[in-house]
Design a protein around this motif. Structure first.
Motif, PDB file in Angstrom:
ATOM      1  N   ALA A 137      12.383  -1.975  14.157  1.00 36.61           N
ATOM      2  CA  ALA A 137      12.623  -0.754  13.220  1.00 36.61           C
ATOM      3  C   ALA A 137      11.673  -0.536  12.060  1.00 36.61           C
ATOM      4  O   ALA A 137      11.279  -1.523  11.507  1.00 36.61           O
ATOM      5  N   PRO A 138      11.228   0.616  12.122  1.00 37.51           N
ATOM      6  CA  PRO A 138      10.127   1.156  10.911  1.00 37.51           C
ATOM      7  C   PRO A 138      10.622   0.754   9.692  1.00 37.51           C
ATOM      8  O   PRO A 138      10.949   1.819   8.964  1.00 37.51           O
ATOM      9  N   ARG A 139      11.148  -0.386   9.053  1.00 35.40           N
ATOM     10  CA  ARG A 139      11.678  -0.769   7.808  1.00 35.40           C
ATOM     11  C   ARG A 139      10.686  -0.495   6.759  1.00 35.40           C
ATOM     12  O   ARG A 139      10.565  -0.430   5.538  1.00 35.40           O
ATOM     13  N   ALA A 140       9.295  -0.915   6.957  1.00 35.05           N
ATOM     14  CA  ALA A 140       7.969  -0.982   6.144  1.00 35.05           C
ATOM     15  C   ALA A 140       7.216  -0.038   6.024  1.00 35.05           C
ATOM     16  O   ALA A 140       6.108  -0.042   5.877  1.00 35.05           O
ATOM     17  N   LEU A 141       7.682   1.359   6.421  1.00 33.56           N
ATOM     18  CA  LEU A 141       6.957   2.588   6.204  1.00 33.56           C
ATOM     19  C   LEU A 141       7.353   3.429   4.947  1.00 33.56           C
ATOM     20  O   LEU A 141       8.617   3.266   4.705  1.00 33.56           O
ATOM     21  N   PRO A 142       6.443   4.001   4.485  1.00 35.98           N
ATOM     22  CA  PRO A 142       4.949   4.130   4.868  1.00 35.98           C
ATOM     23  C   PRO A 142       4.209   2.749   3.910  1.00 35.98           C
ATOM     24  O   PRO A 142       2.907   3.112   3.975  1.00 35.98           O
ATOM     25  N   GLN A 143       4.786   1.826   3.403  1.00 35.86           N
ATOM     26  CA  GLN A 143       3.946   0.961   2.744  1.00 35.86           C
ATOM     27  C   GLN A 143       2.978   0.201   3.752  1.00 35.86           C
ATOM     28  O   GLN A 143       1.829  -0.050   3.140  1.00 35.86           O
ATOM     29  N   ASP A 144       3.274   0.061   4.695  1.00 36.19           N
ATOM     30  CA  ASP A 144       2.407  -0.769   5.609  1.00 36.19           C
ATOM     31  C   ASP A 144       0.993   0.139   5.923  1.00 36.19           C
ATOM     32  O   ASP A 144       0.117  -0.213   5.965  1.00 36.19           O
ATOM     33  N   PHE A 145       1.185   1.524   6.043  1.00 38.21           N
ATOM     34  CA  PHE A 145       0.095   2.126   6.234  1.00 38.21           C
ATOM     35  C   PHE A 145      -0.558   2.626   5.019  1.00 38.21           C
ATOM     36  O   PHE A 145      -1.620   2.325   4.986  1.00 38.21           O
ATOM     37  N   LEU A 146       0.226   2.468   3.952  1.00 34.91           N
ATOM     38  CA  LEU A 146      -0.770   2.543   2.568  1.00 34.91           C
ATOM     39  C   LEU A 146      -1.637   1.361   2.468  1.00 34.91           C
ATOM     40  O   LEU A 146      -2.668   1.418   2.052  1.00 34.91           O
ATOM     41  N   LEU A 147      -1.161   0.038   2.940  1.00 36.89           N
ATOM     42  CA  LEU A 147      -1.848  -1.038   2.720  1.00 36.89           C
ATOM     43  C   LEU A 147      -3.176  -1.005   3.646  1.00 36.89           C
ATOM     44  O   LEU A 147      -4.237  -1.249   3.317  1.00 36.89           O
ATOM     45  N   ALA A 148      -2.839  -0.423   4.810  1.00 40.49           N
ATOM     46  CA  ALA A 148      -3.874  -0.181   5.801  1.00 40.49           C
ATOM     47  C   ALA A 148      -4.873   0.681   5.326  1.00 40.49           C
ATOM     48  O   ALA A 148      -6.224   0.632   5.554  1.00 40.49           O
ATOM     49  N   LEU A 149      -4.589   1.560   4.705  1.00 45.34           N
ATOM     50  CA  LEU A 149      -5.340   2.661   4.176  1.00 45.34           C
ATOM     51  C   LEU A 149      -6.409   2.225   3.101  1.00 45.34           C
ATOM     52  O   LEU A 149      -7.576   2.337   2.846  1.00 45.34           O
ATOM     53  N   VAL A 150      -5.388   1.307   2.044  1.00 47.22           N
ATOM     54  CA  VAL A 150      -6.249   1.034   0.699  1.00 47.22           C
ATOM     55  C   VAL A 150      -7.003  -0.256   0.881  1.00 47.22           C
ATOM     56  O   VAL A 150      -8.123  -0.507   0.426  1.00 47.22           O
ATOM     57  N   THR A 151      -6.606  -1.238   1.627  1.00 46.32           N
ATOM     58  CA  THR A 151      -7.376  -2.624   1.647  1.00 46.32           C
ATOM     59  C   THR A 151      -8.625  -2.713   2.309  1.00 46.32           C
ATOM     60  O   THR A 151      -9.448  -3.699   2.020  1.00 46.32           O
ATOM     61  N   PRO A 152      -9.279  -1.807   3.168  1.00 49.40           N
ATOM     62  CA  PRO A 152     -10.712  -1.639   3.243  1.00 49.40           C
ATOM     63  C   PRO A 152     -11.550  -1.586   1.987  1.00 49.40           C
ATOM     64  O   PRO A 152     -12.558  -1.928   1.928  1.00 49.40           O
ATOM     65  N   VAL A 153     -10.871  -1.126   0.900  1.00 46.14           N
ATOM     66  CA  VAL A 153     -11.709  -0.953  -0.311  1.00 46.14           C
ATOM     67  C   VAL A 153     -11.197  -1.960  -1.501  1.00 46.14           C
ATOM     68  O   VAL A 153     -11.981  -2.681  -2.081  1.00 46.14           O
ATOM     69  N   LEU A 154      -9.811  -2.138  -1.523  1.00 49.04           N
ATOM     70  CA  LEU A 154      -9.140  -3.332  -2.506  1.00 49.04           C
ATOM     71  C   LEU A 154      -8.654  -4.214  -1.702  1.00 49.04           C
ATOM     72  O   LEU A 154      -7.927  -4.197  -0.720  1.00 49.04           O
ATOM     73  N   ASP A 155      -8.777  -5.487  -2.308  1.00 54.78           N
ATOM     74  CA  ASP A 155      -8.010  -6.677  -1.485  1.00 54.78           C
ATOM     75  C   ASP A 155      -6.585  -6.424  -1.475  1.00 54.78           C
ATOM     76  O   ASP A 155      -5.765  -5.899  -2.728  1.00 54.78           O
ATOM     77  N   GLY A 156      -5.655  -6.874  -0.398  1.00 54.60           N
ATOM     78  CA  GLY A 156      -4.582  -6.570  -0.142  1.00 54.60           C
ATOM     79  C   GLY A 156      -3.647  -7.360  -1.109  1.00 54.60           C
ATOM     80  O   GLY A 156      -2.530  -6.889  -1.829  1.00 54.60           O
ATOM     81  N   GLY A 157      -4.028  -8.511  -1.542  1.00 52.91           N
ATOM     82  CA  GLY A 157      -3.296  -9.306  -2.564  1.00 52.91           C
ATOM     83  C   GLY A 157      -3.360  -8.520  -4.023  1.00 52.91           C
ATOM     84  O   GLY A 157      -2.086  -8.655  -4.481  1.00 52.91           O
ATOM     85  N   VAL A 158      -4.334  -8.109  -4.356  1.00 54.22           N
ATOM     86  CA  VAL A 158      -4.428  -7.396  -5.688  1.00 54.22           C
ATOM     87  C   VAL A 158      -3.561  -6.277  -5.609  1.00 54.22           C
ATOM     88  O   VAL A 158      -2.908  -5.621  -6.573  1.00 54.22           O
ATOM     89  N   VAL A 159      -3.394  -5.280  -4.523  1.00 58.13           N
ATOM     90  CA  VAL A 159      -2.780  -4.005  -4.412  1.00 58.13           C
ATOM     91  C   VAL A 159      -1.197  -4.527  -4.597  1.00 58.13           C
ATOM     92  O   VAL A 159      -0.668  -3.684  -5.158  1.00 58.13           O
ATOM     93  N   VAL A 160      -0.827  -5.472  -3.662  1.00 62.10           N
ATOM     94  CA  VAL A 160       0.608  -5.946  -3.816  1.00 62.10           C
ATOM     95  C   VAL A 160       1.024  -6.442  -5.111  1.00 62.10           C
ATOM     96  O   VAL A 160       2.068  -5.785  -5.920  1.00 62.10           O
ATOM     97  N   LYS A 161       0.276  -7.098  -5.718  1.00 63.01           N
ATOM     98  CA  LYS A 161       0.735  -7.679  -7.058  1.00 63.01           C
ATOM     99  C   LYS A 161       0.802  -6.620  -8.118  1.00 63.01           C
ATOM    100  O   LYS A 161       1.469  -6.462  -9.077  1.00 63.01           O
ATOM    101  N   ALA A 162      -0.438  -5.716  -8.165  1.00 58.76           N
ATOM    102  CA  ALA A 162      -0.280  -4.559  -8.941  1.00 58.76           C
ATOM    103  C   ALA A 162       1.136  -3.538  -8.670  1.00 58.76           C
ATOM    104  O   ALA A 162       1.424  -2.798  -9.778  1.00 58.76           O
ATOM    105  N   LEU A 163       1.532  -3.432  -7.655  1.00 61.36           N
ATOM    106  CA  LEU A 163       2.416  -2.575  -7.258  1.00 61.36           C
ATOM    107  C   LEU A 163       3.793  -3.394  -7.884  1.00 61.36           C
ATOM    108  O   LEU A 163       4.925  -2.575  -8.162  1.00 61.36           O
TER     109      LEU A 163
END
Length: 577
Positions: A57-83
């Motif tokens: 079930a789509p429980r992790a939307l749109p967070q997964d989309f946002l991570l896919a959009l941002v992580t080519p530029v910012l490391d995913g670990g930094v993004v999640v911790k900042a959020l």
């Protein structure tokens, strides 16, 4: 605006930031948040699962989309911790803003009380330990949503509308956060006001909610994740009574999460009773000062509902009724975790805590009341500090993970994983179990059943195809049958315990591409069949609609706030978006 007034303006946000950093200090270190449901990886992709088009079930939307959009530029670990830090910070600052709006006579001292209660409570601790980082972002938006709607009832300006839209859309980073924000917003429509009428206000809120929900509504309509599961698992996710407290008392104290392991140590002993009495005592002291304020009553009623309904849902009749509903309509399975809805009590609790300063003004100075209240709230939950006593800390992946991800990404195809458990327990990731990180790290679809074992009882997930492939592997099936099922790779995560059955018979007949002490990668060669291009395009468009709604509303609200600050005659506090 004088220099002194400017300085005062930053007292509450500065204090809220200090509280947030006191809670999340370990996350400032390098590494990745990997704890139970919290999985951060260096990079994410627009896979079918990230778009909600997989079996789950789509429980992790749109967070997964946002991570896919941002992580080519910012490391995913930094993004999640900042959020995570931002969500807790917003909760404290927003609670102070809400208190300033509804009990202005409480002053800065009351706002500091409200900020403390919003941040320093069992709900924040337990959701951190459960790894619900995106839910904490939604939680942090709730007082801002309330403030924005209340201001909209007094003023129909475009900037007020923009603030409402922005905060609801931001809370919509996860479906639960959006539903929480929607309920808070609709409750605040009831406050008196001479600006936007109640019908127009409610219509605007519901329209915004539909726009923010479009990613997971679209994915639900086009994907396969809402098929009935063998068991709704309602009992396993029911709110839980803490020592010395019944379920109702635990929920009233903002605790009672279903997972007894995701609880701070101070809430696992009888100390939970006096701790809850202190929190409720702070709220109760402020009630006489707010019960006659019509603008506060909707939030107080919502707080009562937010406690009583989850408590009722944890009773025998409540569990039976919820089980029937979930079995009939699998989409409402989001209601299973009853304790998370206690977040609805936070805005009302925070305002009442601020009002304690008003109630006791004839006996104590506001500064003394605030100091005693703040110390009491922190003292009864001392182990929220420093990442819940060091339990919420970043980890580093062994090099094998990046190597295997790179090989799979070079030839994306469905990935089967061993051992056969959805949760993993790696020595390098700490003592707590964690969801498998691989699905969030590779372009290919990682087949996961979604099964969850709670207190020895297995709650089946929605992954029917993944379960078939898993049985095939555990039975030692032929490589040809795996390839025929669309499997392109098999990954063995040897660092985690779990069931492998007779899979070695299958693996012995597959070419090994990579192996070290942590992971082994085998090529199967099957061809995967993913979602149709039309379905992917539709879901992608829905996510862009949410993102544009969030960005446009935030830009309008921020621009309006800047203009107000630059007005030389302005003597009122600025209105953040």
């Amino acid at each position: 605006m004088t220099r002194a007034r400017r300085a005062v303006r930053w007292v509450v946000p500065g204090y809220a930031l200090l509280l947030a950093l006191a809670v999340t200090a370990p996350l400032l270190a390098p590494g990745y948040l990997l704890l139970r449901d919290a999985v951060s990886t260096p990079r994410s992709y627009f896979s079918d699962a990230a778009l909600g088009l997989g079996e789950s079930a789509p429980r992790a939307l749109p967070q997964d989309f946002l991570l896919a959009l941002v992580t080519p530029v910012l490391d995913g670990g930094v993004v999640v911790k900042a959020l995570v830090i931002a969500g807790i910070f917003l909760a404290g600052w927003g609670a102070g803003r809400l208190a300033a709006e509804l009990v202005p006579d409480a002053g800065i001292c009351g706002q500091l009380m409200a900020a403390t209660l919003a941040v320093w409570n069992p709900y924040v601790a337990e959701r951190l330990l459960q790894g619900h980082w995106s839910l904490l972002v939604g939680y942090g938006c709730l007082p801002w949503v309330a403030t924005a709607v209340i201001r909209l009832r007094d003023d129909a300006a475009v900037a007020r509308w923009a603030a409402v839209v922005f905060w609801i859309a931001l809370a919509g980073l996860t479906p639960t956060g959006l539903l929480l924000a929607a309920v808070v917003a609709l409750a605040c429509v009831a406050v008196p006001g001479t600006g936007t009428s109640r019908p127009w206000c409610a219509a605007g809120v519901l329209t915004t909610v539909l726009l923010a929900a479009s990613p997971w509504l679209t994915a639900s309509a086009l994907g396969d994740g809402l098929g009935s599961s063998p068991s709704p698992g309602v009992t396993a996710f029911a709110a839980r009574a803490e020592p010395g407290l019944g379920t109702l008392g635990s929920l009233a104290g903002l605790g009672g999460i279903w997972n007894a392991e995701a609880v701070p140590s101070s809430r696992t002993i009888l100390f939970a009773l006096p701790a809850t009495l202190v929190l409720l005592g702070v709220v109760a002291i402020g009630l006489p000062a707010v019960l006659r304020r019509r603008s506060v009553l909707p939030l107080l009623v919502l707080a009562a509902i937010g406690v009583l309904l989850p408590a009722a849902a944890a009773t025998g009749p409540g569990l039976a009724a919820l089980r029937d509903v979930v079995e009939a309509v699998p989409a409402v399975g989001i209601l299973r975790d009853g304790q998370k809805w206690v977040a609805l009590a936070m805005p009302g609790y925070a305002v009442a805590a601020a009002a304690a300063v008003v109630t006791l003004r004839g006996r104590l100075r506001p500064g003394a009341t605030a100091a005693v209240g703040i110390v009491a709230l922190v003292a009864v939950l001392p182990d929220l500090a420093f990442g819940v006593w060091g339990k919420v800390t970043p980890v580093r992946y062994p090099p094998a993970w990046a190597a295997v991800a790179s090989l799979i990404d070079a030839d994306p195809a469905d990935v089967a994983v061993l051992p056969a458990d959805s949760m993993r327990q790696f020595a390098w990731a700490g003592a707590a179990p964690v969801l498998d990180p691989l699905p969030r790290w590779v372009r290919a679809e990682v087949l996961a059943t979604g099964d969850l074992t709670i207190s020895g009882h297995t709650v089946p997930g929605e992954g029917g195809h993944a379960r078939d492939v898993q049985r095939m592997l555990l039975a030692g099936g032929s490589p040809e049958s795996l390839a025929g099922a669309g499997v392109g790779w098999v990954v063995v995560e040897s660092g985690s315990a779990g069931t492998t059955g007779n899979a070695q018979r299958t693996l012995a007949r597959l070419p090994m591409v990579y192996r070290d002490g942590e992971l082994a990668l085998y090529r199967v060669g099957g061809t995967s069949v993913g979602a149709t291009p039309g379905a992917r395009l539709a879901v992608f468009a829905a996510h862009l609609a949410w993102l544009l709604t969030l960005g446009a509303a935030g830009a309008v609200a921020a621009f309006s706030a800047v203009r107000r600050r630059r007005r030389p005659t302005s003597a009122t506090p600025d209105a953040a978006p």
